[in-house]
Design an enzyme around this catalytic site. Sequence first.
Site, PDB file in Angstrom:
ATOM      1  N   TYR A  56       0.542  -1.120   0.088  1.00  0.00           N
ATOM      2  CA  TYR A  56      -0.164   0.140   0.056  1.00  0.00           C
ATOM      3  C   TYR A  56       0.932   1.359   0.049  1.00  0.00           C
ATOM      4  CZ  TYR A  56      -3.933  -3.129   1.067  1.00  0.00           C
ATOM      5  OH  TYR A  56      -4.945  -4.072   0.951  1.00  0.00           O
ATOM      6  N   PRO A 213     -16.021  -2.711   0.438  1.00  0.00           N
ATOM      7  CA  PRO A 213     -17.331  -3.142   0.736  1.00  0.00           C
ATOM      8  C   PRO A 213     -18.356  -2.538  -0.033  1.00  0.00           C
ATOM      9  CG  PRO A 213     -16.197  -2.011   2.324  1.00  0.00           C
ATOM     10  CD  PRO A 213     -15.159  -2.430   1.671  1.00  0.00           C
ATOM     11  N   ALA A 215     -18.301  -0.802  -3.001  1.00  0.00           N
ATOM     12  CA  ALA A 215     -18.136  -0.550  -4.640  1.00  0.00           C
ATOM     13  C   ALA A 215     -19.377  -0.762  -4.889  1.00  0.00           C
ATOM     14  CB  ALA A 215     -17.086  -1.773  -4.881  1.00  0.00           C
ATOM     15  N   GLY A 223     -12.898  -4.333 -12.120  1.00  0.00           N
ATOM     16  CA  GLY A 223     -13.578  -5.319 -13.146  1.00  0.00           C
ATOM     17  C   GLY A 223     -14.805  -5.194 -13.212  1.00  0.00           C
ATOM     18  N   PHE A 226     -21.223  -4.469 -14.595  1.00  0.00           N
ATOM     19  CA  PHE A 226     -22.586  -3.968 -14.542  1.00  0.00           C
ATOM     20  C   PHE A 226     -22.898  -2.939 -15.720  1.00  0.00           C
ATOM     21  CE2 PHE A 226     -23.434  -4.488  -9.691  1.00  0.00           C
ATOM     22  CZ  PHE A 226     -23.535  -5.745  -9.992  1.00  0.00           C
TER      23      PHE A 226
HETATM   24  N1  LIG Z   1      -6.915  -8.042   0.313  1.00  0.00           N
HETATM   25  C1  LIG Z   1      -7.032  -7.441  -0.927  1.00  0.00           C
HETATM   26  O1  LIG Z   1      -6.783  -7.559  -1.822  1.00  0.00           O
HETATM   27  C2  LIG Z   1      -7.429  -5.863  -0.983  1.00  0.00           C
HETATM   28  C3  LIG Z   1      -7.730  -5.128  -1.954  1.00  0.00           C
HETATM   29  C4  LIG Z   1      -8.292  -3.913  -1.818  1.00  0.00           C
HETATM   30  C5  LIG Z   1      -8.452  -3.340  -0.610  1.00  0.00           C
HETATM   31  N2  LIG Z   1      -8.260  -4.213   0.606  1.00  0.00           N
HETATM   32  C6  LIG Z   1      -8.197  -3.687   1.814  1.00  0.00           C
HETATM   33  O2  LIG Z   1      -9.701  -2.942   1.909  1.00  0.00           O
HETATM   34  C7  LIG Z   1      -9.668  -1.791   2.396  1.00  0.00           C
HETATM   35  C8  LIG Z   1     -10.966  -0.921   2.196  1.00  0.00           C
HETATM   36  O3  LIG Z   1     -10.987  -0.850   0.443  1.00  0.00           O
HETATM   37  P1  LIG Z   1     -11.577   0.694   0.181  1.00  0.00           P
HETATM   38  O4  LIG Z   1     -10.302   1.497   0.405  1.00  0.00           O
HETATM   39  O5  LIG Z   1     -11.823   0.281  -1.475  1.00  0.00           O
HETATM   40  O6  LIG Z   1     -12.827   0.763   0.917  1.00  0.00           O
HETATM   41  P2  LIG Z   1     -14.306   1.363   0.794  1.00  0.00           P
HETATM   42  O7  LIG Z   1     -14.768   1.650   1.787  1.00  0.00           O
HETATM   43  O8  LIG Z   1     -15.089   0.512  -0.009  1.00  0.00           O
HETATM   44  O9  LIG Z   1     -13.942   2.662  -0.277  1.00  0.00           O
HETATM   45  C9  LIG Z   1     -13.245   3.691   0.142  1.00  0.00           C
HETATM   46  C10 LIG Z   1     -13.328   4.686  -1.112  1.00  0.00           C
HETATM   47  O10 LIG Z   1     -14.666   5.305  -1.335  1.00  0.00           O
HETATM   48  C11 LIG Z   1     -14.609   6.584  -0.863  1.00  0.00           C
HETATM   49  N3  LIG Z   1     -16.140   6.825  -0.217  1.00  0.00           N
HETATM   50  C12 LIG Z   1     -16.500   6.536   1.113  1.00  0.00           C
HETATM   51  N4  LIG Z   1     -17.785   6.709   1.201  1.00  0.00           N
HETATM   52  C13 LIG Z   1     -18.019   7.705   0.414  1.00  0.00           C
HETATM   53  C14 LIG Z   1     -19.118   8.398   0.260  1.00  0.00           C
HETATM   54  N5  LIG Z   1     -20.288   8.517   0.814  1.00  0.00           N
HETATM   55  N6  LIG Z   1     -19.156   9.245  -1.159  1.00  0.00           N
HETATM   56  C15 LIG Z   1     -18.124   9.138  -1.951  1.00  0.00           C
HETATM   57  N7  LIG Z   1     -17.065   8.544  -1.838  1.00  0.00           N
HETATM   58  C16 LIG Z   1     -17.098   7.686  -0.859  1.00  0.00           C
HETATM   59  C17 LIG Z   1     -13.705   6.773  -0.064  1.00  0.00           C
HETATM   60  O11 LIG Z   1     -13.259   8.568  -0.339  1.00  0.00           O
HETATM   61  P3  LIG Z   1     -13.122   9.244   0.914  1.00  0.00           P
HETATM   62  O12 LIG Z   1     -11.597   9.046   1.516  1.00  0.00           O
HETATM   63  O13 LIG Z   1     -13.080  10.771   0.493  1.00  0.00           O
HETATM   64  O14 LIG Z   1     -14.201   9.099   2.000  1.00  0.00           O
HETATM   65  C18 LIG Z   1     -12.582   6.023  -0.544  1.00  0.00           C
HETATM   66  O15 LIG Z   1     -11.943   6.626  -1.758  1.00  0.00           O
HETATM   67  C19 LIG Z   1      -8.296  -1.057   2.004  1.00  0.00           C
HETATM   68  O16 LIG Z   1      -7.964   0.204   2.841  1.00  0.00           O
HETATM   69  C20 LIG Z   1      -7.509  -2.287   2.144  1.00  0.00           C
HETATM   70  O17 LIG Z   1      -7.132  -2.346   3.565  1.00  0.00           O
HETATM   71  C21 LIG Z   1      -7.858  -5.251   0.369  1.00  0.00           C
END
Ligand SMILES: NC(=O)c1ccc[n+]([C@@H]2O[C@H](COP(=O)([O-])OP(=O)(O)OC[C@H]3O[C@@H](n4cnc5c(N)ncnc54)[C@H](OP(=O)(O)O)[C@@H]3O)[C@@H](O)[C@H]2O)c1
Length: 305
Positions: A56, A213, A215, A223, A226
């Site tokens: 990261y 969560p 997305a 990918g 939809f």
């Molecule tokens: N194991 C794996 O392969 C893998 C892959 C990917 C991720 N991960 C882990 O999963 C964690 C979470 O993934 P993620 O960061 O994609 O989480 P997420 O909580 O699904 O998405 C966060 C993103 O959404 C935006 N967001 C949240 N609420 C919003 C809203 N109401 N309106 C507009 N934008 C909003 C955030 O922007 P703001 O910051 O501006 O709120 C941020 O850019 C990562 O940090 C990582 O630790 C693991």
Amino acid sequence: MKTIQIGHLNQPSSRLIYGCMRINGDNSADAIEQGKNAIRAAVDAGYNHFDHADIYGNGECERIFGEVIKESPELRDQLIITSKAGIRFAGTPTADDVGRYDFSKEYITAQVEASLQRLNIDALDLFLLHRPDYLFDPQVVAETFEQLKRQGKVKQFGVSNFSPSQVSMLQSFSTEKLAVNQVEINIHNISAFENGTLDQCLEKHMVPMAWCPIATVVYEAWGNTFDQDTVNRIHQELDRQAQFYNEEKWIVILAWLMIHPANICPIVGSTNPERIKAATRALDIKYRREDWYRLLQARNGQPVP
Ligand SMILES: NC(=O)c1ccc[n+]([C@@H]2O[C@H](COP(=O)([O-])OP(=O)(O)OC[C@H]3O[C@@H](n4cnc5c(N)ncnc54)[C@H](OP(=O)(O)O)[C@@H]3O)[C@@H](O)[C@H]2O)c1
């Protein structure tokens, strides 16, 4: 904050986990300050579990977190710190190397040690193999786990993006109990509900951690497959549910994930302190089974058979 016990860790984990993948932003001084504030906001909101990976921000996210630990050393023992390794970027160590997965003992051990240094800690609470290495030798991984445990560098192990058969196969070689499988689960990617991942978590007392969560609700899934009609149907149903629960759509979808009896733990990745706190409201929603299926039906564009 509601909690869940993960394996034999010495404290329960908050049900929402804070994901540190985005805390470096664009690597500017302002973004790094925002990242540190996000970590503190998560602690204040009751998150005690922080998810990292060596890759990261190319190590920068762990380094920023390590600075917070240095500034507030009392935090260390209050937190569960998870990191992952096993993905090697193209160009490392030599320029013409391809991107690849590497579960060799040398590589995993070196990556864990580098993570500990960046995070400013002596041991990871949880170490996960990030993505299955097509060529991994489970005997070698089992030995690596045992050595890391013996050396006191990792307390507990798990995997990420593993299929149920890969989990079973590795577990059959390892004396270390695999405690989690961290996989993508969201309204776009529902494979964990169908491919045995959540069944296995229930059966083996593993905790499923859900990445990305929200997305499709606030950004396009990895990918994305939809079409616009599908996205519209999902949002129409989420609008209805948001009104019913008097909540925002992205918070409703967290409740949609958490109703499953496998106790899915969403990893929240926002760097906005208000959103980090707001996400905890999902734990108070008394989410209804019929709404779970309404959303599934909206996603699939057809009723269940
Ligand atoms: N194991 C794996 O392969 C893998 C892959 C990917 C991720 N991960 C882990 O999963 C964690 C979470 O993934 P993620 O960061 O994609 O989480 P997420 O909580 O699904 O998405 C966060 C993103 O959404 C935006 N967001 C949240 N609420 C919003 C809203 N109401 N309106 C507009 N934008 C909003 C955030 O922007 P703001 O910051 O501006 O709120 C941020 O850019 C990562 O940090 C990582 O630790 C693991």
